[in-house]
Design a protein around this motif. Structure first.
Motif, mmCIF file in Angstrom:
data_model
loop_
_atom_site.group_PDB
_atom_site.id
_atom_site.type_symbol
_atom_site.label_atom_id
_atom_site.label_comp_id
_atom_site.label_asym_id
_atom_site.label_seq_id
_atom_site.Cartn_x
_atom_site.Cartn_y
_atom_site.Cartn_z
ATOM 1 N N GLY A 179 -10.968 -1.677 10.868
ATOM 2 C CA GLY A 179 -11.473 -1.212 12.157
ATOM 3 C C GLY A 179 -12.940 -1.530 12.389
ATOM 4 O O GLY A 179 -13.473 -1.268 13.464
ATOM 5 N N ASP A 180 -13.605 -2.084 11.404
ATOM 6 C CA ASP A 180 -15.001 -2.503 11.498
ATOM 7 C C ASP A 180 -15.071 -3.749 12.389
ATOM 8 O O ASP A 180 -14.398 -4.744 12.111
ATOM 9 N N TRP A 181 -15.895 -3.721 13.441
ATOM 10 C CA TRP A 181 -15.975 -4.850 14.359
ATOM 11 C C TRP A 181 -16.298 -6.150 13.645
ATOM 12 O O TRP A 181 -15.775 -7.209 14.001
ATOM 13 N N PRO A 228 0.821 -1.210 0.000
ATOM 14 C CA PRO A 228 0.000 0.000 0.000
ATOM 15 C C PRO A 228 0.851 1.255 0.000
ATOM 16 O O PRO A 228 2.046 1.212 0.296
ATOM 17 N N GLY A 229 0.204 2.347 -0.285
ATOM 18 C CA GLY A 229 0.813 3.656 -0.147
ATOM 19 C C GLY A 229 0.201 4.368 1.047
ATOM 20 O O GLY A 229 -0.809 3.917 1.610
ATOM 21 N N LEU A 230 0.781 5.477 1.435
ATOM 22 C CA LEU A 230 0.235 6.242 2.555
ATOM 23 C C LEU A 230 -1.192 6.708 2.271
ATOM 24 O O LEU A 230 -1.980 6.885 3.186
ATOM 25 N N ARG A 231 -1.531 6.864 1.007
ATOM 26 C CA ARG A 231 -2.885 7.298 0.646
ATOM 27 C C ARG A 231 -3.940 6.272 1.064
ATOM 28 O O ARG A 231 -5.121 6.576 1.129
ATOM 29 N N ASP A 232 -3.497 5.045 1.361
ATOM 30 C CA ASP A 232 -4.419 3.971 1.728
ATOM 31 C C ASP A 232 -4.719 3.908 3.228
ATOM 32 O O ASP A 232 -5.563 3.115 3.656
ATOM 33 N N LYS A 233 -4.045 4.732 4.009
ATOM 34 C CA LYS A 233 -4.146 4.607 5.463
ATOM 35 C C LYS A 233 -5.581 4.739 5.966
ATOM 36 O O LYS A 233 -6.040 3.896 6.747
ATOM 37 N N GLN A 234 -6.322 5.723 5.542
ATOM 38 C CA GLN A 234 -7.697 5.897 6.028
ATOM 39 C C GLN A 234 -8.591 4.734 5.616
ATOM 40 O O GLN A 234 -9.455 4.312 6.383
ATOM 41 N N SER A 235 -8.368 4.208 4.428
ATOM 42 C CA SER A 235 -9.148 3.059 3.974
ATOM 43 C C SER A 235 -8.850 1.829 4.829
ATOM 44 O O SER A 235 -9.766 1.068 5.183
ATOM 45 N N ILE A 236 -7.597 1.637 5.173
ATOM 46 C CA ILE A 236 -7.222 0.519 6.045
ATOM 47 C C ILE A 236 -7.904 0.672 7.401
ATOM 48 O O ILE A 236 -8.525 -0.263 7.903
ATOM 49 N N VAL A 237 -7.819 1.866 7.984
ATOM 50 C CA VAL A 237 -8.402 2.103 9.312
ATOM 51 C C VAL A 237 -9.907 1.849 9.292
ATOM 52 O O VAL A 237 -10.444 1.170 10.170
ATOM 53 N N PRO A 263 -10.204 -0.699 19.425
ATOM 54 C CA PRO A 263 -10.349 -0.041 18.124
ATOM 55 C C PRO A 263 -9.021 0.027 17.373
ATOM 56 O O PRO A 263 -7.954 0.007 17.986
ATOM 57 N N TYR A 264 -9.128 0.097 16.075
ATOM 58 C CA TYR A 264 -7.972 0.149 15.185
ATOM 59 C C TYR A 264 -7.702 1.615 14.850
ATOM 60 O O TYR A 264 -8.593 2.324 14.381
ATOM 61 N N THR A 265 -6.465 2.072 15.092
ATOM 62 C CA THR A 265 -6.129 3.491 14.972
ATOM 63 C C THR A 265 -5.229 3.773 13.766
ATOM 64 O O THR A 265 -4.716 2.846 13.129
ATOM 65 N N GLU A 266 -5.004 5.038 13.507
ATOM 66 C CA GLU A 266 -4.059 5.418 12.455
ATOM 67 C C GLU A 266 -2.654 4.929 12.768
ATOM 68 O O GLU A 266 -1.909 4.557 11.860
ATOM 69 N N ASP A 267 -2.269 4.920 14.046
ATOM 70 C CA ASP A 267 -0.954 4.389 14.427
ATOM 71 C C ASP A 267 -0.853 2.895 14.094
ATOM 72 O O ASP A 267 0.190 2.422 13.643
ATOM 73 N N ASP A 268 -1.958 2.158 14.301
ATOM 74 C CA ASP A 268 -1.976 0.744 13.932
ATOM 75 C C ASP A 268 -1.783 0.594 12.426
ATOM 76 O O ASP A 268 -1.059 -0.298 11.966
ATOM 77 N N ALA A 269 -2.426 1.458 11.654
ATOM 78 C CA ALA A 269 -2.279 1.410 10.195
ATOM 79 C C ALA A 269 -0.847 1.740 9.788
ATOM 80 O O ALA A 269 -0.304 1.111 8.871
ATOM 81 N N ASP A 270 -0.232 2.713 10.452
ATOM 82 C CA ASP A 270 1.177 3.021 10.169
ATOM 83 C C ASP A 270 2.056 1.798 10.415
ATOM 84 O O ASP A 270 2.945 1.490 9.616
ATOM 85 N N ASP A 271 1.797 1.094 11.519
ATOM 86 C CA ASP A 271 2.561 -0.124 11.824
ATOM 87 C C ASP A 271 2.345 -1.180 10.745
ATOM 88 O O ASP A 271 3.288 -1.854 10.322
ATOM 89 N N GLU A 283 2.029 -19.845 6.684
ATOM 90 C CA GLU A 283 0.649 -19.663 7.127
ATOM 91 C C GLU A 283 -0.012 -18.539 6.346
ATOM 92 O O GLU A 283 0.503 -17.423 6.250
ATOM 93 N N LEU A 284 -1.168 -18.839 5.788
ATOM 94 C CA LEU A 284 -1.966 -17.890 5.026
ATOM 95 C C LEU A 284 -2.931 -17.179 5.957
ATOM 96 O O LEU A 284 -3.666 -17.813 6.712
ATOM 97 N N GLY A 285 -2.904 -15.856 5.906
ATOM 98 C CA GLY A 285 -3.855 -15.027 6.639
ATOM 99 C C GLY A 285 -4.394 -13.960 5.707
ATOM 100 O O GLY A 285 -3.696 -13.529 4.786
ATOM 101 N N TYR A 286 -5.615 -13.530 5.928
ATOM 102 C CA TYR A 286 -6.234 -12.547 5.045
ATOM 103 C C TYR A 286 -7.410 -11.874 5.727
ATOM 104 O O TYR A 286 -7.938 -12.357 6.721
ATOM 105 N N TRP A 287 -7.814 -10.741 5.172
ATOM 106 C CA TRP A 287 -9.033 -10.055 5.598
ATOM 107 C C TRP A 287 -9.582 -9.266 4.413
ATOM 108 O O TRP A 287 -8.840 -8.902 3.502
ATOM 109 N N LEU A 288 -10.866 -9.024 4.438
ATOM 110 C CA LEU A 288 -11.528 -8.168 3.444
ATOM 111 C C LEU A 288 -12.436 -7.192 4.171
ATOM 112 O O LEU A 288 -13.062 -7.556 5.177
ATOM 113 N N GLY A 289 -12.541 -5.968 3.641
ATOM 114 C CA GLY A 289 -13.522 -5.028 4.138
ATOM 115 C C GLY A 289 -14.923 -5.602 3.939
ATOM 116 O O GLY A 289 -15.185 -6.294 2.956
ATOM 117 N N ARG A 290 -15.811 -5.317 4.866
ATOM 118 C CA ARG A 290 -17.140 -5.946 4.873
ATOM 119 C C ARG A 290 -17.920 -5.715 3.580
ATOM 120 O O ARG A 290 -18.622 -6.612 3.122
#
Length: 165
Positions: free
Chosen positions: A27-29, A14-23, A41-49, A84-91
């Motif tokens: 960050g959706d329960w 990703p690029g930095l432009r993706d940070k808000q989309s990641i959060v 909750p998932y924060t902008e700092d978590d996205a930076d990490d 190990e395969l791990g993944y997630w998708l936005g709802r």
């Protein structure tokens, strides 16, 4: 920099432009409750990490459709010789076959380009959507166990699987 292309998706860093989309998406329960290593909750700092982690790990990517970030995926080497395969998708992207497509694309790339054959995964008991994705891809149950879920702050039952070719 590696990019993996499937029929409808691109797996890339990703690029930095993706940070808000990641959060907003991870960050959706409804998403985060099924992930073992993601805080809530998932924060902008978590996205930076996360973005920093992506740049250091060869087989860790975000998932894009038409240049829009829709999720994340990774293969991490484990002590038992498996990846190990791990993944997630936005709802909003659930139920459209994107998880299946991405989870086929990354292991296929790893097998063809890096000769990685041993792939495993797991999902928390009750995560029926992940169970269906992994089953469609040929993963078969290898056992039951427990995993710690950071967002729920609890150890939960899980199912272990391995890819059978």
């Amino acid at each position: 920099m590696t990019e993996i292309t499937t029929e409808r998706l691109v797996l890339k860093k990703p690029g930095l432009r993706d940070k808000q989309s990641i959060v907003s998406q991870i960050g959706d329960w409804e998403v985060v409750q099924w992930l073992s290593e993601v805080p809530y909750p998932y924060t902008e700092d978590d996205a930076d990490d996360w973005i920093s982690t992506l740049s250091r790990q060869e087989l860790t990517f975000n998932i894009y459709r038409s240049d829009t970030l829709i999720g994340g995926i990774r293969l991490t080497h484990d002590d038992d010789g498996f990846y190990e395969l791990g993944y997630w998708l936005g709802r909003v992207h659930w139920g459209q076959g994107f998880a299946t497509e991405a989870c086929k694309g990354l292991p296929n790339y790893a097998a063809e380009e890096l000769n990685i054959k041993n792939v495993k995964s797991s999902h928390m008991t009750g995560n029926d959507a992940s169970a269906r994705v992994l089953n469609k891809l040929g993963f078969r149950k290898t056992g039951d166990g427990e995993m710690y879920c950071l967002s729920r702050k609890a150890t939960l039952p899980c199912i272990y699987l391995a890819l059978t070719n």
